[in-house]
Design a protein around this motif. Structure first.
Motif, short mmCIF file in Angstrom:
data_model
loop_
_atom_site.label_atom_id
_atom_site.label_comp_id
_atom_site.label_asym_id
_atom_site.label_seq_id
_atom_site.Cartn_x
_atom_site.Cartn_y
_atom_site.Cartn_z
N ILE A 167 -7.00 4.80 2.75
CA ILE A 167 -7.32 3.60 3.54
C ILE A 167 -6.05 2.83 3.88
CG2 ILE A 167 -8.48 1.35 3.47
CD1 ILE A 167 -10.59 2.69 1.62
N LEU A 168 -5.21 2.61 2.88
CA LEU A 168 -4.01 1.80 3.09
C LEU A 168 -3.00 2.50 4.01
CD1 LEU A 168 -3.55 0.59 -0.59
CD2 LEU A 168 -4.32 -0.78 1.34
N GLY B 63 0.82 -1.22 0.00
CA GLY B 63 0.00 0.00 0.00
C GLY B 63 0.84 1.26 0.00
N THR C 78 -9.58 -4.16 0.53
CA THR C 78 -10.56 -3.26 -0.09
C THR C 78 -9.86 -2.07 -0.75
OG1 THR C 78 -12.25 -3.87 1.53
CG2 THR C 78 -12.56 -1.79 0.36
N GLY C 79 -8.87 -1.52 -0.05
CA GLY C 79 -8.11 -0.41 -0.61
C GLY C 79 -7.41 -0.78 -1.91
N SER C 80 -6.91 -2.02 -2.00
CA SER C 80 -6.23 -2.47 -3.21
C SER C 80 -7.18 -2.52 -4.41
CB SER C 80 -5.62 -3.86 -2.98
OG SER C 80 -4.64 -3.81 -1.95
N SER D 99 -8.08 4.98 -2.07
CA SER D 99 -7.32 3.76 -1.78
C SER D 99 -6.11 4.05 -0.91
CB SER D 99 -6.86 3.12 -3.10
OG SER D 99 -5.88 2.15 -2.88
N TRP E 163 -7.84 0.96 -5.68
CA TRP E 163 -6.69 1.47 -6.43
C TRP E 163 -6.75 1.02 -7.90
CZ3 TRP E 163 -2.70 4.82 -6.00
CH2 TRP E 163 -1.65 4.70 -6.90
N ILE F 299 -7.40 -3.50 4.13
CA ILE F 299 -6.27 -3.33 3.22
C ILE F 299 -6.61 -3.90 1.84
CG2 ILE F 299 -3.89 -4.05 2.79
CD1 ILE F 299 -3.49 -4.01 5.86
N GLY G 82 -10.47 8.96 2.27
CA GLY G 82 -10.21 7.54 2.49
C GLY G 82 -9.68 7.24 3.88
N SER H 184 -7.36 10.92 -0.58
CA SER H 184 -6.72 10.23 0.54
C SER H 184 -7.24 10.73 1.88
CB SER H 184 -5.20 10.41 0.46
OG SER H 184 -4.69 9.85 -0.72
N SER I 260 -11.59 4.98 6.75
CA SER I 260 -10.88 3.73 7.05
C SER I 260 -11.10 3.29 8.49
CB SER I 260 -9.38 3.88 6.77
OG SER I 260 -8.77 4.72 7.74
#
Length: 525
Positions: free
Chosen positions: A127-128, A18, A93-95, A124, A98, A91, A74, A71, A78
């Motif tokens: 969150i990451l 991430g 979900t964030g991918s 994304s 992206w 994590i 996000g 961000s 998160s």
């Protein structure tokens, strides 16, 4: 039978992908915004001397700021996602998000579409960047926590380096492939993309197994594993006797002190000026008289410095602690920012209309003073070398260590959101700043570095070498003086290796022995 990985370094390597995504965005934008292919496709400023001017400075600021703006959102959401789904699923979900954003960006046919895609990418990254540090911090032993959470920053530096060279290579392509290709390739790593959360949800057996797997190669009776499990149990039971976690609680009572420290750790990391130097480095080196490929190659050197110097933090950050790197880093960065301002003020001049090498509409020009230009480049490299082993990793390591389990997910989300809202502001306002106040932009960041040095000394306590539960005890101790706190690396290493026992471990053994009918003080089975 499903194989479960317990090595903390392997877990960290996967989780911090991430961070690499954030690095990809910084580097791709930095390399792409200086290419003629990008400027001509999104041109707003006309053509002079046969070259496209690209978006206006305010529009480019908006394009760059779209990602940190997303961000910010996000990072805030998160906290809810991780409490609902757990760290790992948050994590993942964030991918997925992206990949969606990258697909929109690389297929852009207008500035509006580009902004929307970058905003989704930002969701994304928010969150990451908020939850990856929490995830690995909760899994890591205290003596390795700084090292593994700091890997988030190292992943960012690798993402920057790799994507910059991909973007640089793509700049030799003809047509729109020069910028579509790198923005398309950046989605690939996301495709490959914790015990305290398990305990919080009464999954104690799973929590025990995870702790044993990560800390003791599966030995559930290892002294440190039992110590950690007992401390987690006590903390969870204590927190359940209080109200449910909410964002509002972070700004009440004694918790507001920790919240302010965590938020300013992230805010100051932006106000050092580092991400500005990374994102708009082609502007800076353009002012120093570099053009075309010379500019891009010189810019890439700082990314190599960033990767190499971050290694020092990964090796020694848990011995150095948190306070010392922050204080040393901000002091050195202040010196180099003021040096750059002095060099530019003494030897530079206003650039002609269109900027230097069409890098900015109006900027500062050092092309007639080659030695001074080299001085600016050298100070920039030294600035990066000062940030990389200090504020870079510590800004990710420190916030997850400050908060109790019940609030950790939401608290780190708020801290990371602070990072992104300032990233958003700087991304948007720095291009106009280079145009309007020129070299004085460096003075602004130099002053920020001075103020953060004073702030850290008086307000930021040392958390290195302590369990996350011990940090909680430190903050609830009356009269705690940050400048008197110290690193306890050796003591916690001995505890992890079973050479000494904590008082809680001894009490736990006595209680367990009594329950099982064993002699007091014997090891529970």
């Amino acid at each position: 039978m499903r194989y479960v990985v317990g090595n903390i370094y392997i877990i960290t390597t996967v989780a911090v992908i991430g961070g690499a995504l954030f690095g990809f965005d910084i580097a791709s934008m930095s390399a792409i915004l200086g290419t003629q292919q990008y400027k001509c496709f999104f041109n707003q400023t006309g053509i002079s001397d046969g070259a496209c001017g690209g978006p206006t400075s305010s529009t480019q600021g908006g394009i760059s700021a779209a990602m940190p703006g997303g961000s910010f959102v996000g990072a805030l959401i998160s906290g809810f996602i991780t409490d609902w789904m757990g760290r790992k699923l948050a994590i993942q979900t964030g991918s997925v998000i992206w990949c969606i954003g990258s697909a929109i960006v690389c297929s852009s046919f207008s500035i509006g579409q580009l902004v929307v895609g970058r905003f989704i990418n930002g969701l994304s990254v928010g969150i990451l960047s908020a939850q990856v540090p929490v995830y690995v911090a909760e899994l890591a032993q205290p003596s390795k926590r700084g090292q593994v959470v700091g890997a988030q920053q190292w992943a960012i530096t690798w993402g920057i380096l790799i994507m910059f060279y991909i973007s640089y290579g793509s700049s030799f392509l003809t047509g729109n492939a020069a910028w579509r290709l790198p923005w398309g390739l950046q989605m690939i790593p996301a495709v490959f993309l914790p015990p305290r959360w398990l305990a919080k949800h009464d999954r104690w057996e799973e929590a025990h197994k995870v702790l044993a797997l990560v800390h003791a190669k599966g030995n559930e009776n290892a002294p440190f594993v039992l110590t950690e499990l007992q401390e987690i149990r006590e903390m969870v039971e204590f927190e359940r006797r209080n109200a449910d976690a909410s964002y509002l609680e972070l700004f009440k009572g004694h918790m507001i002190y920790r919240t302010h420290v965590g938020m300013f750790t992230q805010i100051w990391s932006q106000l050092t000026g580092m991400n500005v130097m990374m994102l708009y480095i082609t502007y800076v080196f353009g002012m120093a008289g570099l053009s075309g490929n010379s500019n891009l190659v010189a810019s890439s050197i700082q990314y190599v410095i960033n990767v190499v110097c971050t290694v020092a933090a990964l090796i020694w950050i848990d011995r150095w602690g948190r306070r010392t790197p922050l204080l040393v880093g901000s002091t050195l960065m202040m010196i180099f920012m003021f040096a750059n301002a002095g060099i530019m003020a003494s030897y530079g001049k206003s650039a002609p209309k269109g900027g230097v090498d069409h890098v900015a509409e109006e900027s500062w020009d050092l092309s007639d003073a080659p030695m001074a230009a080299k001085g600016v480049i050298a100070m920039t490299y030294l600035f990066v070398a000062s940030y990389a082993p200090t504020w870079g990793p510590v800004s990710w390591i420190y916030p997850p260590e400050l908060f109790p389990l019940r609030l950790r997910g939401k608290a780190v989300a708020v801290c990371t959101a602070s990072n992104w809202i300032f990233n958003f502001a700087l991304s948007y306002f720095v291009p106009p700043a280079f145009e309007n106040i020129k070299w004085k932009t460096y003075l602004v960041f130099g002053v920020f570095c001075f103020v953060m040095t004073v702030h850290v000394y008086f307000c930021f306590p040392e958390t290195a070498g302590k369990t996350l539960e011990d940090v909680e005890g430190m903050f609830t101790t009356p009269g705690m003086r940050p400048w008197k706190t110290s690193v306890q690396f050796q003591q916690v290493r001995r505890l992890e290796q079973g050479e000494i026992q904590s008082e809680k471990m001894a009490d736990f053994q006595v209680e367990s022995a009594g329950e099982k009918g064993n002699a007091p003080g014997t090891q529970p089975v």
